[in-house]
Scaffold this active site. Structure first.
Site, PDB file in Angstrom:
ATOM      1  N   GLU A   1     -35.418-133.052 -30.325  1.00 14.04           N
ATOM      2  CA  GLU A   1     -35.540-131.823 -29.534  1.00 14.04           C
ATOM      3  C   GLU A   1     -36.028-130.688 -30.415  1.00 14.04           C
ATOM      4  O   GLU A   1     -35.514-130.489 -31.522  1.00 14.04           O
ATOM      5  CB  GLU A   1     -34.192-131.403 -28.920  1.00 14.04           C
ATOM      6  CG  GLU A   1     -33.677-132.279 -27.807  1.00 14.04           C
ATOM      7  CD  GLU A   1     -32.350-131.759 -27.244  1.00 14.04           C
ATOM      8  OE1 GLU A   1     -32.021-130.565 -27.461  1.00 14.04           O
ATOM      9  OE2 GLU A   1     -31.635-132.546 -26.589  1.00 14.04           O
TER      10      GLU A   1
ATOM     11  N   GLU B   1     -35.717-125.536 -16.228  1.00  9.81           N
ATOM     12  CA  GLU B   1     -34.541-125.993 -15.474  1.00  9.81           C
ATOM     13  C   GLU B   1     -33.786-124.771 -14.935  1.00  9.81           C
ATOM     14  O   GLU B   1     -32.967-124.171 -15.639  1.00  9.81           O
ATOM     15  CB  GLU B   1     -33.636-126.854 -16.356  1.00  9.81           C
ATOM     16  CG  GLU B   1     -34.297-128.143 -16.822  1.00  9.81           C
ATOM     17  CD  GLU B   1     -33.331-129.028 -17.596  1.00  9.81           C
ATOM     18  OE1 GLU B   1     -32.657-129.859 -16.976  1.00  9.81           O
ATOM     19  OE2 GLU B   1     -33.271-128.878 -18.827  1.00  9.81           O
TER      20      GLU B   1
ATOM     21  N   LYS C   1     -29.815-124.465 -15.098  1.00 14.28           N
ATOM     22  CA  LYS C   1     -29.097-124.450 -16.372  1.00 14.28           C
ATOM     23  C   LYS C   1     -28.184-123.222 -16.440  1.00 14.28           C
ATOM     24  O   LYS C   1     -28.618-122.107 -16.146  1.00 14.28           O
ATOM     25  CB  LYS C   1     -30.077-124.408 -17.545  1.00 14.28           C
ATOM     26  CG  LYS C   1     -30.647-125.757 -17.945  1.00 14.28           C
ATOM     27  CD  LYS C   1     -29.704-126.471 -18.878  1.00 14.28           C
ATOM     28  CE  LYS C   1     -30.344-127.719 -19.466  1.00 14.28           C
ATOM     29  NZ  LYS C   1     -29.435-128.465 -20.321  1.00 14.28           N
TER      30      LYS C   1
ATOM     31  N   GLU D   1     -32.065-120.146 -21.363  1.00 12.96           N
ATOM     32  CA  GLU D   1     -31.685-121.539 -21.155  1.00 12.96           C
ATOM     33  C   GLU D   1     -32.472-122.193 -20.029  1.00 12.96           C
ATOM     34  O   GLU D   1     -32.626-123.410 -19.994  1.00 12.96           O
ATOM     35  CB  GLU D   1     -30.186-121.638 -20.858  1.00 12.96           C
ATOM     36  CG  GLU D   1     -29.294-121.541 -22.079  1.00 12.96           C
ATOM     37  CD  GLU D   1     -29.547-122.683 -23.059  1.00 12.96           C
ATOM     38  OE1 GLU D   1     -29.539-123.857 -22.639  1.00 12.96           O
ATOM     39  OE2 GLU D   1     -29.773-122.398 -24.247  1.00 12.96           O
TER      40      GLU D   1
END
Length: 512
Positions: free
Chosen positions: A264, A318, A321, A327
């Site tokens: 990641e 997303e 999240k 985030e």
């Protein structure tokens, strides 16, 4: 000195690892209010030439959709399933049978991530982590898949203490009872250490110690690079320093032949008011520079030329999240598959040329030096052989009559003529690729959805060409007095640029 011994050990890595081709993969999270169907996800992956992905689970729908796609897949055992698998060999075997054997080899599963950042996010499960890895591997052995599918567990880079200078880095010793057996397992099974690296958080938490450019892979002068006082090696970015620190930390525990894969990394494109550097520009800069860095086989300062394959976090924004706005905004695409921004890539083939609509344009960069724009415009309408007749007075694209508007038309025409490659929209740094159609009124740009004509059938030279012996078109028409005006104009600009510090020579020697 101890660090000298560690330095020697770090170089004792198997040649097979050095010979591996580096790759860029992408993580696929699913915390979206409207998650695309697996077939849509796979279609996007194919369109973007993404050949390596990591799933945060082993979703059956995704694994079925990925069958026969050629895409190499990392699947994951979520942290919430870890306790059951780590305490029962049969549970692990059932998981492998249901999620791996049932789909392989049609779905090209290459690795299993057992949990994620377990030591830092679920420390109570750390005691059974290595058991879980061993149980999963035993199930693969029983199915004769252990050579094809590797088992590992992504670690947060925060478990490395004193990561700079890298030559002095070591793992948090409180985790040695877990890490040493884990490294033994990775070494004995020929697997790799999975590491999550987030220079964004390192930068945010450094209180100004880490410069933004150093975090973003931006070019630094030697005087601004970080220097390892023990090895005198220069580091120009956080990413490389952390990878090398990981190798040194493993060498400190006498493990020297375990390769690292970054599972990641990324940069958010939007953030809260207290996250001013979570911007689309910085996200684009980081990911574009990262991709070039990996695909160019740069390696790290202490392991030059050795692949550090990397998975970008992440494919989609997303929106579900929890936490700050950042985030929710790490993705390269939104839920509709539209790019958040167009990556600035050269020399990476068609990987992540993330214009899914195929409608991109090349425009003059806002704030660019007018003299630089004029020189680039002259080149495009001259040696670049762009048909600039539409910019003549009375023609559709004459208005607005300024260098920015005229340069944008010439740049975009050249960009489309050259097949919309990234390096066809540079013009010595005064142009940018955008998804916004610059067409206006009756002035329709190449590639616009409103255009029904075809491109002029003239072979364009490369941007560093000075040849003008093929029959090109220019802003002053064909040949005769108009061509003389163009030559005079270019000569005048040449003199201006020469007096301005040799800028014209830069235009001649470097691709626009």
């Amino acid at each position: 000195m101890a660090w000298l011994l560690i330095l020697v050990l770090v170089f004792a890595v198997s040649q097979a690892t050095a010979d591996e081709e580096p790759y860029i993969g992408v993580n696929i999270g699913t915390d979206l209010s409207i998650m695309p169907h697996p077939t849509q996800v796979v279609a996007l992956l194919k369109a973007q030439q993404i050949r390596h992905i990591r799933l945060y689970d082993a979703d059956r729908g995704m694994l079925v959709a990925l069958a026969n796609s050629g895409i190499r897949v990392m699947v994951s055992i979520p942290n919430e399933q870890l306790l059951g698998i780590g305490q029962s060999n049969s549970t692990a075997a059932n998981w492998v049978s249901r999620n791996i054997v049932a789909h392989y080899p049609a779905t090209n599963i290459t690795a299993i991530c057992v949990g994620s950042e377990v030591l830092t996010t679920l420390p109570n499960a750390a005691r059974i982590l290595v058991n879980a890895m061993k149980f999963v591997h035993s199930a693969l052995v029983a199915s004769n898949l252990d050579n094809q599918i590797k088992v590992s567990s992504p670690l947060a880079s925060s478990i490395i203490l004193d990561s700079f200078p890298p030559s002095q880095a070591f793992f948090n010793r409180s985790w040695n009872p877990v890490l040493v057996p884990m490294l033994n397992f990775l070494q004995s099974t020929g697997s790799y250490l999975m590491l999550n690296i987030y220079p964004y958080y390192d930068y945010m938490q450094s209180n100004g110690v880490i410069p933004l450019d150093y975090a973003l892979f931006k070019p630094l002068s030697p005087t601004k690079e970080a220097v390892d006082a023990n090895t005198l090696v220069h580091y120009s970015n956080v990413f490389d320093a952390m990878v090398d620190a990981t190798y040194f930390a493993m060498a400190f525990l006498n493990f020297t032949n375990i390769p690292v894969i970054v599972t990641e990394t990324g940069w958010p494109s939007q953030g809260d008011s207290n996250e001013p550097d979570a911007t689309m520009e910085n996200s684009n800069t980081y990911n574009s520079n990262l991709i070039r860095h990996v695909m160019n086989k740069t390696g790290t300062p202490k392991r030059p030329g050795i692949a550090v394959s990397t998975y970008i976090y992440e494919l989609y924004n997303e929106d579900l999240k929890p936490g700050p706005i950042s985030e929710k905004n790490w993705g390269l695409f939104d839920a509709n598959g539209d790019p958040i921004y167009i990556l600035r890539l050269t020399d990476s083939g068609s990987l992540l040329a993330n214009d899914t609509t195929n409608q991109t344009y090349c425009t003059a960069k806002e704030g660019a030096d007018p003299k630089m724009l004029q020189a680039a415009l002259d080149w495009a309408c001259g040696p670049g052989k762009v048909d600039c007749s539409s910019l003549l007075q009375g023609k559709p694209c004459y208005e607005p009559d300024n260098v920015i508007a005229h340069a944008t038309y010439a740049f975009d025409t050249y960009y489309h003529r050259m097949g919309k490659t990234s390096d066809a929209c540079d013009f010595n740094g005064v142009a940018d690729i955008t998804t916004t159609d610059p067409s206006h009124g009756s002035c329709i740009f190449p590639g616009s959805l409103g255009r029904n004509g075809t491109m002029v059938n003239i072979t364009a030279p490369s941007m560093n060409s000075t040849s003008s012996d093929s029959p090109g078109r220019n802003i002053y028409g064909r040949g005769g007095f108009g061509s003389m005006l163009l030559v005079i104009k270019v000569m005048v600009w040449s003199l201006i640029l020469l007096e301005g510090g040799g800028m014209f020579q830069q235009f001649e020697l470097r691709k626009f």
